[in-house]
Design a protein around this motif. Structure first.
Motif, PDB file in Angstrom:
ATOM      1  N   ILE A  23       0.785  -1.364   0.121  1.00 49.37           N
ATOM      2  CA  ILE A  23      -0.076  -0.121  -0.330  1.00 49.37           C
ATOM      3  C   ILE A  23       1.310   0.980  -0.139  1.00 49.37           C
ATOM      4  O   ILE A  23       0.687   2.163  -0.668  1.00 49.37           O
ATOM      5  CB  ILE A  23      -1.309  -0.100   1.012  1.00 49.37           C
ATOM      6  N   SER A  24       1.781   1.402   0.462  1.00 44.64           N
ATOM      7  CA  SER A  24       3.118   2.595   0.937  1.00 44.64           C
ATOM      8  C   SER A  24       3.435   2.359  -0.354  1.00 44.64           C
ATOM      9  O   SER A  24       3.774   3.863  -0.537  1.00 44.64           O
ATOM     10  CB  SER A  24       3.529   2.198   1.499  1.00 44.64           C
ATOM     11  N   GLU A  25       3.649   1.591  -1.181  1.00 42.73           N
ATOM     12  CA  GLU A  25       4.194   1.236  -2.511  1.00 42.73           C
ATOM     13  C   GLU A  25       4.129   1.898  -3.706  1.00 42.73           C
ATOM     14  O   GLU A  25       3.981   2.493  -4.749  1.00 42.73           O
ATOM     15  CB  GLU A  25       5.371  -0.005  -2.889  1.00 42.73           C
ATOM     16  N   LEU A  26       2.586   1.409  -3.555  1.00 44.07           N
ATOM     17  CA  LEU A  26       1.237   2.220  -4.103  1.00 44.07           C
ATOM     18  C   LEU A  26       1.539   3.399  -4.068  1.00 44.07           C
ATOM     19  O   LEU A  26       0.311   4.278  -5.525  1.00 44.07           O
ATOM     20  CB  LEU A  26      -0.288   1.381  -4.045  1.00 44.07           C
ATOM     21  N   ILE A  27       1.176   4.233  -3.027  1.00 41.96           N
ATOM     22  CA  ILE A  27       0.753   5.556  -2.711  1.00 41.96           C
ATOM     23  C   ILE A  27       1.921   6.329  -2.958  1.00 41.96           C
ATOM     24  O   ILE A  27       2.060   7.196  -3.949  1.00 41.96           O
ATOM     25  CB  ILE A  27       0.162   5.142  -1.132  1.00 41.96           C
ATOM     26  N   ALA A  28       3.282   5.960  -3.141  1.00 39.45           N
ATOM     27  CA  ALA A  28       4.941   6.384  -3.287  1.00 39.45           C
ATOM     28  C   ALA A  28       4.758   6.797  -4.750  1.00 39.45           C
ATOM     29  O   ALA A  28       4.801   7.702  -5.402  1.00 39.45           O
ATOM     30  CB  ALA A  28       6.124   6.180  -2.893  1.00 39.45           C
ATOM     31  N   PHE A  29       4.141   5.303  -5.374  1.00 39.65           N
ATOM     32  CA  PHE A  29       3.595   5.671  -7.229  1.00 39.65           C
ATOM     33  C   PHE A  29       2.979   6.642  -7.133  1.00 39.65           C
ATOM     34  O   PHE A  29       3.607   7.829  -8.550  1.00 39.65           O
ATOM     35  CB  PHE A  29       3.294   4.382  -7.630  1.00 39.65           C
ATOM     36  N   LYS A  30       1.902   6.646  -7.024  1.00 38.83           N
ATOM     37  CA  LYS A  30       0.749   7.608  -7.281  1.00 38.83           C
ATOM     38  C   LYS A  30       0.932   9.340  -6.993  1.00 38.83           C
ATOM     39  O   LYS A  30       0.828  10.065  -8.023  1.00 38.83           O
ATOM     40  CB  LYS A  30      -0.155   7.261  -6.377  1.00 38.83           C
ATOM     41  N   LYS A  31       2.249   9.103  -6.447  1.00 43.97           N
ATOM     42  CA  LYS A  31       3.049  10.681  -5.863  1.00 43.97           C
ATOM     43  C   LYS A  31       3.364  10.878  -7.081  1.00 43.97           C
ATOM     44  O   LYS A  31       3.566  12.335  -7.397  1.00 43.97           O
ATOM     45  CB  LYS A  31       3.609  10.324  -4.741  1.00 43.97           C
ATOM     46  N   SER A  32       4.734   9.849  -7.646  1.00 42.18           N
ATOM     47  CA  SER A  32       5.334   9.732  -8.008  1.00 42.18           C
ATOM     48  C   SER A  32       5.291  10.667  -9.424  1.00 42.18           C
ATOM     49  O   SER A  32       5.543  11.223 -10.810  1.00 42.18           O
ATOM     50  CB  SER A  32       6.287   8.748  -8.025  1.00 42.18           C
ATOM     51  N   LYS A  33       3.541  10.059 -10.153  1.00 46.47           N
ATOM     52  CA  LYS A  33       2.474  10.466 -11.456  1.00 46.47           C
ATOM     53  C   LYS A  33       2.061  11.548 -10.736  1.00 46.47           C
ATOM     54  O   LYS A  33       1.769  12.791 -12.350  1.00 46.47           O
ATOM     55  CB  LYS A  33       1.754   9.246 -11.397  1.00 46.47           C
ATOM     56  N   GLU A  34       2.014  12.578  -9.557  1.00 48.35           N
ATOM     57  CA  GLU A  34       1.057  13.934  -9.691  1.00 48.35           C
ATOM     58  C   GLU A  34       1.974  14.691  -9.461  1.00 48.35           C
ATOM     59  O   GLU A  34       1.861  16.369 -10.201  1.00 48.35           O
ATOM     60  CB  GLU A  34       0.888  14.159  -8.187  1.00 48.35           C
ATOM     61  N   THR A  35       3.916  14.469  -9.302  1.00 47.49           N
ATOM     62  CA  THR A  35       4.394  15.796  -9.574  1.00 47.49           C
ATOM     63  C   THR A  35       5.192  15.512 -10.880  1.00 47.49           C
ATOM     64  O   THR A  35       5.616  14.242 -11.466  1.00 47.49           O
ATOM     65  CB  THR A  35       5.638  15.679  -8.449  1.00 47.49           C
ATOM     66  N   ASP A  36       5.396  17.354 -11.756  1.00 42.22           N
ATOM     67  CA  ASP A  36       6.145  16.989 -12.779  1.00 42.22           C
ATOM     68  C   ASP A  36       7.774  17.077 -12.337  1.00 42.22           C
ATOM     69  O   ASP A  36       8.065  17.640 -11.636  1.00 42.22           O
ATOM     70  CB  ASP A  36       6.354  18.680 -13.544  1.00 42.22           C
ATOM     71  N   TRP A  37       8.287  16.488 -13.021  1.00 36.85           N
ATOM     72  CA  TRP A  37       9.969  16.141 -13.183  1.00 36.85           C
ATOM     73  C   TRP A  37      10.592  17.088 -12.912  1.00 36.85           C
ATOM     74  O   TRP A  37      11.420  17.257 -12.338  1.00 36.85           O
ATOM     75  CB  TRP A  37      10.490  14.777 -14.085  1.00 36.85           C
ATOM     76  N   TRP A  38       9.592  18.017 -13.817  1.00 36.94           N
ATOM     77  CA  TRP A  38      10.861  19.463 -13.997  1.00 36.94           C
ATOM     78  C   TRP A  38      11.082  20.538 -12.453  1.00 36.94           C
ATOM     79  O   TRP A  38      11.835  21.067 -12.359  1.00 36.94           O
ATOM     80  CB  TRP A  38       9.765  20.538 -15.008  1.00 36.94           C
ATOM     81  N   ASP A  39       9.785  20.356 -10.996  1.00 38.68           N
ATOM     82  CA  ASP A  39       9.927  20.401 -10.538  1.00 38.68           C
ATOM     83  C   ASP A  39      10.894  19.733  -9.460  1.00 38.68           C
ATOM     84  O   ASP A  39      10.971  20.230  -8.161  1.00 38.68           O
ATOM     85  CB  ASP A  39       8.612  20.690  -9.769  1.00 38.68           C
ATOM     86  N   GLU A  40      10.963  18.525  -9.654  1.00 34.82           N
ATOM     87  CA  GLU A  40      11.960  17.619  -9.066  1.00 34.82           C
ATOM     88  C   GLU A  40      13.750  18.050  -9.154  1.00 34.82           C
ATOM     89  O   GLU A  40      14.580  17.720  -8.477  1.00 34.82           O
ATOM     90  CB  GLU A  40      11.461  16.092  -8.962  1.00 34.82           C
ATOM     91  N   ILE A  41      14.282  18.769 -10.208  1.00 32.72           N
ATOM     92  CA  ILE A  41      14.969  19.025 -10.608  1.00 32.72           C
ATOM     93  C   ILE A  41      15.581  20.145 -10.234  1.00 32.72           C
ATOM     94  O   ILE A  41      15.079  20.983  -9.455  1.00 32.72           O
ATOM     95  CB  ILE A  41      15.520  18.550 -12.050  1.00 32.72           C
ATOM     96  N   SER A  42      17.177  20.244  -9.723  1.00 32.93           N
ATOM     97  CA  SER A  42      17.421  21.392  -9.273  1.00 32.93           C
ATOM     98  C   SER A  42      18.034  22.657 -10.453  1.00 32.93           C
ATOM     99  O   SER A  42      17.395  22.342 -11.506  1.00 32.93           O
ATOM    100  CB  SER A  42      19.338  20.801  -8.369  1.00 32.93           C
ATOM    101  N   LEU A  43      18.198  23.078  -9.641  1.00 32.53           N
ATOM    102  CA  LEU A  43      17.921  25.234 -10.695  1.00 32.53           C
ATOM    103  C   LEU A  43      19.602  25.143 -11.358  1.00 32.53           C
ATOM    104  O   LEU A  43      18.790  25.202 -12.727  1.00 32.53           O
ATOM    105  CB  LEU A  43      18.303  25.884 -10.194  1.00 32.53           C
ATOM    106  N   GLU A  44      20.516  24.417 -10.969  1.00 35.14           N
ATOM    107  CA  GLU A  44      21.451  24.144 -12.101  1.00 35.14           C
ATOM    108  C   GLU A  44      21.170  23.468 -13.340  1.00 35.14           C
ATOM    109  O   GLU A  44      21.488  23.359 -14.126  1.00 35.14           O
ATOM    110  CB  GLU A  44      22.583  23.539 -11.819  1.00 35.14           C
ATOM    111  N   GLU A  45      20.289  21.960 -13.285  1.00 41.06           N
ATOM    112  CA  GLU A  45      19.750  21.597 -13.638  1.00 41.06           C
ATOM    113  C   GLU A  45      18.612  21.678 -15.535  1.00 41.06           C
ATOM    114  O   GLU A  45      18.947  21.847 -16.323  1.00 41.06           O
ATOM    115  CB  GLU A  45      18.900  19.973 -13.302  1.00 41.06           C
ATOM    116  N   LYS A  46      17.995  22.681 -14.984  1.00 42.30           N
ATOM    117  CA  LYS A  46      17.180  23.325 -14.960  1.00 42.30           C
ATOM    118  C   LYS A  46      18.026  24.515 -16.206  1.00 42.30           C
ATOM    119  O   LYS A  46      17.405  24.935 -17.932  1.00 42.30           O
ATOM    120  CB  LYS A  46      16.086  24.171 -14.352  1.00 42.30           C
ATOM    121  N   ALA A  47      18.686  25.085 -15.383  1.00 43.50           N
ATOM    122  CA  ALA A  47      19.619  26.423 -16.313  1.00 43.50           C
ATOM    123  C   ALA A  47      20.470  25.639 -17.508  1.00 43.50           C
ATOM    124  O   ALA A  47      20.387  26.190 -18.179  1.00 43.50           O
ATOM    125  CB  ALA A  47      20.584  27.335 -15.809  1.00 43.50           C
TER     126      ALA A  47
END
Length: 75
Positions: A23-47
């Protein structure tokens, strides 16, 4: 594949789960699908990505074969 039937089977399976780890793994999977990878990377990576897009727009591209030849020793 009947998607509605599959959804119902998943709901039934989920309702019967007793394993908190799954159940915890399913919740984590669901959360991972709700976030945009762009919001998860560093400012340096974005630059660096933005710089690469600007370079591509200017036509400053390196062919894939050339990049692979350069980095082949690490693959």
């Amino acid at each position: 594949m009947d998607i509605q039937a599959e959804k119902l089977r998943l709901i039934e399976w989920l309702a019967s789960l007793r394993d908190s780890k799954t159940i915890s793994e399913l919740i984590a999977f669901k959360k991972s699908k709700e976030t945009d990878w762009w919001d998860e990377i560093s400012l340096e990576e974005k630059a660096e990505i933005e710089e690469g897009l600007v370079q591509a727009d200017r036509g400053e591209l390196v062919p894939h074969k050339q990049v692979m030849a350069k980095y082949d020793k690490w693959l």
